[in-house]
Structure formats: structure tokens, C-alpha cells
Design a protein around this motif. Structure first.
Motif, PDB file in Angstrom:
ATOM      1  N   CYS A   1      36.325  39.771  42.861  1.00  0.00           N
ATOM      2  CA  CYS A   1      35.058  40.488  42.974  1.00  0.00           C
ATOM      3  C   CYS A   1      35.081  41.384  44.216  1.00  0.00           C
ATOM      4  O   CYS A   1      35.223  40.886  45.335  1.00  0.00           O
TER       5      CYS A   1
ATOM      6  N   VAL B   1      37.310  31.991  42.276  1.00  0.00           N
ATOM      7  CA  VAL B   1      36.487  33.193  42.338  1.00  0.00           C
ATOM      8  C   VAL B   1      36.645  33.729  43.757  1.00  0.00           C
ATOM      9  O   VAL B   1      36.396  33.019  44.737  1.00  0.00           O
TER      10      VAL B   1
ATOM     11  N   ALA C   1      31.627  30.304  41.898  1.00  0.00           N
ATOM     12  CA  ALA C   1      32.717  29.315  42.055  1.00  0.00           C
ATOM     13  C   ALA C   1      32.162  27.914  41.840  1.00  0.00           C
ATOM     14  O   ALA C   1      32.767  27.081  41.157  1.00  0.00           O
TER      15      ALA C   1
ATOM     16  N   VAL D   1      29.346  35.005  45.201  1.00  0.00           N
ATOM     17  CA  VAL D   1      30.723  34.649  44.849  1.00  0.00           C
ATOM     18  C   VAL D   1      30.858  33.131  44.881  1.00  0.00           C
ATOM     19  O   VAL D   1      31.390  32.495  43.970  1.00  0.00           O
TER      20      VAL D   1
ATOM     21  N   TYR E   1      41.358  33.677  37.430  1.00  0.00           N
ATOM     22  CA  TYR E   1      41.117  34.248  38.765  1.00  0.00           C
ATOM     23  C   TYR E   1      40.126  35.387  38.600  1.00  0.00           C
ATOM     24  O   TYR E   1      40.386  36.355  37.875  1.00  0.00           O
ATOM     25  N   ILE E   2      38.977  35.258  39.229  1.00  0.00           N
ATOM     26  CA  ILE E   2      37.952  36.310  39.128  1.00  0.00           C
ATOM     27  C   ILE E   2      37.879  37.032  40.469  1.00  0.00           C
ATOM     28  O   ILE E   2      37.507  36.440  41.487  1.00  0.00           O
TER      29      ILE E   2
ATOM     30  N   LEU F   1      27.453  39.328  39.270  1.00  0.00           N
ATOM     31  CA  LEU F   1      27.724  37.911  39.559  1.00  0.00           C
ATOM     32  C   LEU F   1      26.536  36.998  39.273  1.00  0.00           C
ATOM     33  O   LEU F   1      26.713  35.959  38.631  1.00  0.00           O
TER      34      LEU F   1
ATOM     35  N   SER G   1      26.700  33.899  36.692  1.00  0.00           N
ATOM     36  CA  SER G   1      26.393  32.507  37.062  1.00  0.00           C
ATOM     37  C   SER G   1      25.318  31.947  36.137  1.00  0.00           C
ATOM     38  O   SER G   1      25.417  30.815  35.668  1.00  0.00           O
TER      39      SER G   1
END
Ligand SMILES: Cc1cc2nc3c(=O)[nH]c(=O)nc-3n(C[C@H](O)[C@H](O)[C@H](O)COP(=O)(O)OP(=O)(O)OC[C@H]3O[C@@H](n4cnc5c(N)ncnc54)[C@H](O)[C@@H]3O)c2cc1C
Ligand SMILES: Nc1ncnc2c1ncn2[C@@H]1O[C@H](COP(=O)(O)O)[C@@H](O)[C@H]1O
Lengths: 265, 325
Positions: free
Chosen positions: B267, B208, B227, B223, B264-265, B312, B316
Motif C-alpha cells: 500500500c 500488509v 493486517a 494498514v 502480500y498487499i 483500505l 477492511s
């Protein structure tokens, strides 16, 4: 003791590529099509610092390339290298990294009292990072790669910090050495106004195969890798699927479902 | 001809992930060439590593167990490997594209005057040649390359090949003496600061990453949180690194790390060509950006146009629930 820095001309990072008849061509509509390899800027800076801080008598830049590489050597002079040498010969064209290493090793050998040869981590065209160690082997010098700090240089030894996959390693080795540097090592300076004026007036000597005593083992015929097949990337044939919903929570729910379905989680 | 050799990297008696991948790729090359697969196990107290190499598919193990090899030094391992290769003439030698693997490949090629192709992402056997697909020009083009002479020395990009699975195979290793004594090895390692714990970018399954859109050092909190929930690594664009919001270790791209995670994110990352150079080979890319025209959406399979600070935390929370965390 002199420091030598090996630099390469590469396409700019924003260059746009096309392939015709198996040959890569590029242009950079917004900028310069060729530049000093970005990783080599750190090597040039470090060679100059070897002169400023560690008692090197001179920082000498060398590049193997065609005549147009003189431009990047002038950048090195403008930054503060005292000498620059272009290593060029039609016989060198098409060399693989081993051929290049043989030529660079011969050029370094010709520089009086060279004890430290500084390289970039890799060149952004081939992206191989093979050359520094190969030059070291051809010279019989000790290679120290991925160097992130030069701790100490004495009359006969060097101590450096290396950034390797396992962590940060500190090693000592006797001179002469070949080092390749990583970005953490320094912040490259900009050429000064005076430096640029001096560089523009400089004539850059050219060393050819005969000057180096290089006879065979270089050029396309000696290359042991067949590079004839270069092609564009396959289209990433994806059209982005945008996740739309009334609330971030709802968007998150939909996206998470998709990612589980795709089995990437 | 003594077949295909693979160089094994290990830590604390365990095979590194990259070496399981090299064993997997080596097995396929061996089968294609109809030649045995030999694992090279060098180090100190590595009898267990040799057993593990057999378990992961090696037909033979050529080892050297010596105090001078306790930590990798290319001037110790290079002459040992080159000497063995000179005497036994392997057809191909595969190594991981790690810092040590790259150094050793270059050393061996230079000492043997052999051809070397680095950073392979796919291999195919054609006759007695191994054709290597590799990115060039920072991943803007591809090439298929092969070495014309023998041995064909090839390094492999991390995470590009499936890891060999452990089976029940066993065997007896052949042990040889080191090439250089400690007195003949010029470099001395005087310190090692091991990497901080945490998932490394190049090994990560999921990354991330945050860019300039996170707005500041604190902006990395959501972020990082995502992750962590995903057990992934934290990446960044150069803009975020240059701003001093996050250390350079985390930079993905042409002048950062090249990564190939499953997911793969991105942001608050626009997707500049230099950033793409480092992440384009990810198996799936997801983009979160408030600008629907950002170039990153041209690479992504899934995207959310919106504010990362809203998206985000929701992601999460949703993942936490789904993963039972
Ligand atoms: C020699 C050279 C080497 C380079 N190497 C690298 C490299 O290795 N890696 C690299 O990454 N770059 C590299 N670059 C830099 C590259 O050109 C770009 O400048 C950089 O990648 C931009 O980073 P970014 O996407 O984070 O920032 P920007 O391009 O500024 O993009 C920020 C994005 O965030 C979005 N955004 C803003 N706020 C929010 C919000 N609240 N929610 C959601 N989205 C938001 C914006 O819409 C925008 O798209 C290199 C450049 C050069 C010249
Ligand atoms: N033609 C060349 N002339 C001078 N130096 C070079 C040349 N090619 C490579 N180098 C040096 O070797 C490093 C690694 O290059 P490479 O092995 O091509 O990735 C570069 O960063 C340069 O320092």
C-alpha cells in the motif's frame, strides 16, 4: 587490542543483471556498479567506535578481492580506519565461503594483537551470511552473530546484545571474538573531507597467499559447492488485473471476491 | 551412510514452524535418496519434542537432553552436531534458515570442512546429490547449486516448503551425551528479552505493508487495521522506516527482511528494486497505489489505482464482513 573489520566489494543495490554463458554480469547505468557491501558499512562504523569508545588501539580493514577492492578499502580509511589491507592472489579466485574463511582467518591471525573481528551480517551478492562463523571456527575464536549493541568491553571479555529470532539476547564471552553486526547497531558516518584526502594518498598493502602461509583449501578447485548454474528469474508471467469500479466499496468487494476465489485467504 | 539429518528447533516443547517445513523437505529428500530421515533434537526436557519429530515423519531421532543446551548456543550445539556427523557420516544435513540454523550450519561446515549451501527455496534429488535452487544477488538471479562432498549441508528459507503434517508415527529416540560441559562453553547468556507478541514477518501467511504513501506515522493505522483483520503481519518499505514512521523490524527488502507469504498487499509502495528483493517470492501480490505507472504493478496480480486512505478502510470492512469478524 586491535579491532579488525572484514569488508567485501559487492554489486550496487540498483545494479541490473544479465547472465551470459552461466556468468552473471551487471552494470548500474545510474550509479556505481560496485560498492562497499551495504551491511559492511555498519561493521566499519562499529570497528571505528571500538577504537573511539572501547579502547581498541586501531581499526584495521581487510578485504579479500581483486585490485579494484582497494577502492572500498579507501572508503574505510576515509571513514576512520587507521589501516587497510587488501588480501589478493590469483589462487583465491573462485573460493567458496569456507575458502574465503580460511584466507580471512589467516589474515586476521597476522594482525598483531587483533582481539575483535567485525563482520557484516551478509554480503548482498551471495547473500549467505556464512563467513563470520566459519572464520571464527577457523580461528578458534568465539562467534557472536547478529549483534545489535556492544554493551561492554573489558580487558578480557565482551558483552553484547544479539537480535535473534526469539528476541534480544544479552551474552558475555571471553576475547577474542568474531562478531557480525545488524543494522540496529549504529548509524554509519560519512567519510570526512580530511579522511577522503588522507585515503586518496594512502597506498594499500597487498597480502598474497605466500604472505599468509595459505597453501591449498582455497580457490575454485577447493570449492565444495558447484555454482555453475546461474540464470535469470523466470518471468513473473502475470499481467496485473486492475480492479476498476465506481466506488472504493465496490472495488473492495470485487478484490475480496477474487482473493477468496484464489484461495489466498 | 546414515541418511538425511534435519536439525529441529523448538520452543516451549513445540516444534517451530520452520522445523516442520524442514521435516517436510527432509522427508522428500530422504525418499529421493532412499535413505532414512533422522531428526536431531537438542535441548533440555525435550522428550516431547522427540515424540513430535517422529509424529512429523522422522524415522529416527538422535537427541541430547542437557541443561547446557537449555538455550541455543552455537559453541555447545556445533561441536555436538559436528562430532555426531563425523562418527556417523550423514549424506545430507538440512537446517532452517533461522538465526540459529544459519549459525549452526556455518559452524558445522567449518568444523567438518564440508560444503554448505544456504537459503534454498526448492530441492531436487539427482543421483546422490541434492540440487538446491536459491536466489542470488538479492533475488535478481536464481542459481541451482549442489555440494560436491559429503555431508551436503543445506539451509532452507522459511515458508518456502510445505510443513510436514502430524501423523500417528512413534519411535524410540537415541540419546547421546553433550560434547562440551558448561565449563567449556565460552559464552554465557545473561539476559533474554522475548520478542513482543504479534505475527512475525517471516512466519506470516499474509503481510500488509505500507510505504511513503501512508504519509506519516498515523498513516499506518489503516494498514495495521487491515493486517489485523486478516491475522497478518505489518510490513513497511525502507522509505517509511527511514522517515521514522515505523520501526526497522517491519522493513521488507534487500536491507530488511526477506518474506514469502501467500499474500502480500503493498500500500503506497512504489516497488523499488530493493523492496522487490524482499517480497518478490510472495505467492500473490496485490498493489494499491495512486500512480498507475508505479513499478509495483508490474509484479502484482491484482491492483487498485487509487487513494489508500479510501481503499483500505473499504477493504477492511469487506473482509470483516466476509470473515464474520
Ligand atoms: C542500499 C539500499 C538498500 C535499500 N534497501 C531497501 C529495503 O530493504 N527495503 C525497501 O523497501 N527499500 C530499500 N531501499 C530504498 C528503495 O530504493 C526505495 O527508496 C524505497 O523502497 C521506496 O519506498 P516507498 O515505495 O515507500 O516510497 P516511494 O518510492 O516514494 O513510493 C511511494 C508510493 O506511494 C504512492 N502513494 C502516495 N500517496 C498515496 C496514497 N494516498 N494512496 C496510494 N498510494 C500513494 C506513490 O504513488 C508512490 O508510488 C534501499 C535503498 C538503498 C540505496
Ligand atoms: N571476500 C571477503 N573479504 C572480506 N570480508 C568478507 C569477504 N566475504 C565476506 N566477508 C565478510 O563476511 C560477511 C558475510 O559475508 P557472506 O558470508 O559472504 O554473506 C560480509 O558482510 C563481510 O563482512
Amino acid at each position: 587490542m586491535k579491532a579488525v573489520v572484514c569488508i567485501k566489494q559487492t554489486p550496487s543495490t540498483t545494479a541490473v543483471f544479465a547472465v551470459d554463458n552461466g556468468v552473471a554480469r551487471w552494470d548500474d547505468p545510474g550509479g556505481k556498479p560496485v560498492v562497499l557491501n551495504p551491511w559492511d558499512e555498519y561493521a566499519v562504523e562499529e570497528a571505528i567506535r571500538l577504537k573511539e569508545n572501547h579502547g581498541a588501539a586501531e581499526a584495521v580493514a581487510i578485504s579479500m578481492g581483486d585490485d579494484s577492492s582497494a577502492e572500498q578499502l579507501k572508503t574505510c580509511l576515509a571513514m576512520g580506519c587507521g589501516e587497510a589491507i587488501l588480501v589478493a592472489d590469483a589462487a583465491f579466485a573462485g573460493s567458496d565461503s569456507l575458502g574465503t574463511a580460511r584466507v580471512l582467518a589467516a589474515a586476521i591471525r597476522k594482525i598483531d594483537d587483533a582481539q575483535i573481528a567485525v563482520f557484516g551480517k551478509q554480503a548482498i551478492d551471495g547473500d549467505t551470511g556464512q563467513t563470520p562463523v566459519q572464520v571464527a571456527v577457523k580461528l578458534g575464536w568465539t562467534p557472536l552473530t547478529f549483534v545489535s549493541a556492544i554493551k561492554e568491553v573489558t580487558g578480557s571479555t565482551i558483552t553484547v546484545e544479539r537480535l535473534i529470532d526469539e528476541g534480544k539476547e544479552t551474552v558475555t564471552a571471553p576475547l577474542p571474538v568474531v562478531i557480525s553486526v545488524v543494522k540496529e547497531i549504529n548509524e554509519p558516518r560519512y567519510p570526512s573531507f580530511m579522511g577522503i584526502r588522507k585515503a586518496n594518498r594512502a597506498t594499500i598493502p597487498v597480502w598474497a597467499a605466500a604472505d599468509l602461509g595459505v597453501n591449498g583449501g582455497v580457490g575454485a578447485a577447493a570449492s565444495q559447492a558447484d555454482w555453475s548454474h546461474i540464470y535469470p528469474l523466470p518471468e513473473r508471467n502475470t499481467v496485473v488485473q486492475l480492479i476498476e469500479a465506481d466506488t472504493p466499496e465496490e472495488q473492495a468487494r470485487v478484490l475480496v471476491n477474487k482473493l477468496f476465489e484464489e484461495k489466498v485467504i | 551412510m546414515s541418511g538425511v539429518w534435519v536439525f529441529i528447533e523448538h520452543q516451549d516443547g513445540q516444534l517451530k514452524a520452520i522445523s516442520k517445513e524442514v521435516l517436510g523437505a527432509g522427508r522428500a529428500v530422504s525418499d529421493g535418496l532412499g535413505a532414512p530421515l533422522t531428526a536431531l533434537v537438542f535441548g533440555q526436557n525435550v522428550v516431547g519434542v522427540a515424540a513430535s519429530a517422529f509424529a512429523h515423519g522422522a524415522d529416527a531421532v538422535l537427541g541430547c537432553d542437557d541443561a547446557s543446551l537449555a538455550r541455543f548456543r552455537v559453541e555447545a550445539v556445533g561441536p555436538l552436531l559436528a562430532g555426531l556427523a563425523r562418527a556417523r557420516a550423514p549424506q545430507a544435513l538440512l537446517l532452517g534458515g533461522s538465526t540459529n540454523g544459519r549459525d549452526l550450519a556455518a559452524w558445522t561446515a567449518a568444523e567438518l570442512d564440508a560444503g554448505l549451501v544456504s537459503d534454498g527455496i526448492a530441492l531436487a534429488v539427482a543421483g546422490d546429490r541434492v540440487k538446491v535452487t536459491r536466489p542470488v544477488y538479492a533475488g535478481k538471479l536464481l542459481s541451482t547449486v549442489y555440494v560436491k562432498s559429503s555431508p551436503q549441508i543445506i539451509t532452507l528459507r522459511s515458508r518456502a516448503f510445505p510443513a510436514a503434517a502430524a501423523g500417528g508415527k512413534t519411535g524410540a529416540a537415541e540419546w547421546v551425551a553433550p560434547a562440551r560441559s558448561e565449563a567449556d562453553i565460552p559464552t554465557k547468556i545473561v539476559g533474554l528479552e522475548a520478542k513482543k507478541a504479534g505475527v512475525s514477518l517471516t512466519d506470516a501467511n499474509i503481510i500488509v505493508s505500507g510505504g511513503r504513501g501512508v504519509g506519516g506515522p498515523e498513516g499506518f493505522a489503516p494498514v495495521r487495521e487491515l493486517a489485523e483483520v486478516l491475522g497478518g503481519a505489518l510490513g513497511a518499505s525502507r522509505a517509511a522506516v527511514d522517515a521514522g514512521w515505523i520501526p526497522y523490524d517491519h522493513q521488507v527488502g534487500q536491507t530488511g527482511k526477506t518474506v514469502s507469504p501467500n499474500l502480500y498487499i503493498a500500500c503506497g509502495i512504489s516497488g523499488a528494486i530493493q523492496h522487490q528483493a524482499g517480497m518478490r517470492t510472495a505467492k500473490m501480490i496485490v498493489a494499491i497505489n495512486k500512480d498507475a505507472d508505479a513499478p509495483i504493478f508490474k509484479l502484482a496480480q491484482y491492483g487498485i489505482v487509487g487513494d489508500l486512505f479510501k481503499i483500505l478502510p473499504a477493504l477492511s470492512a469487506e473482509f470483516r464482513q466476509r470473515l464474520g469478524k
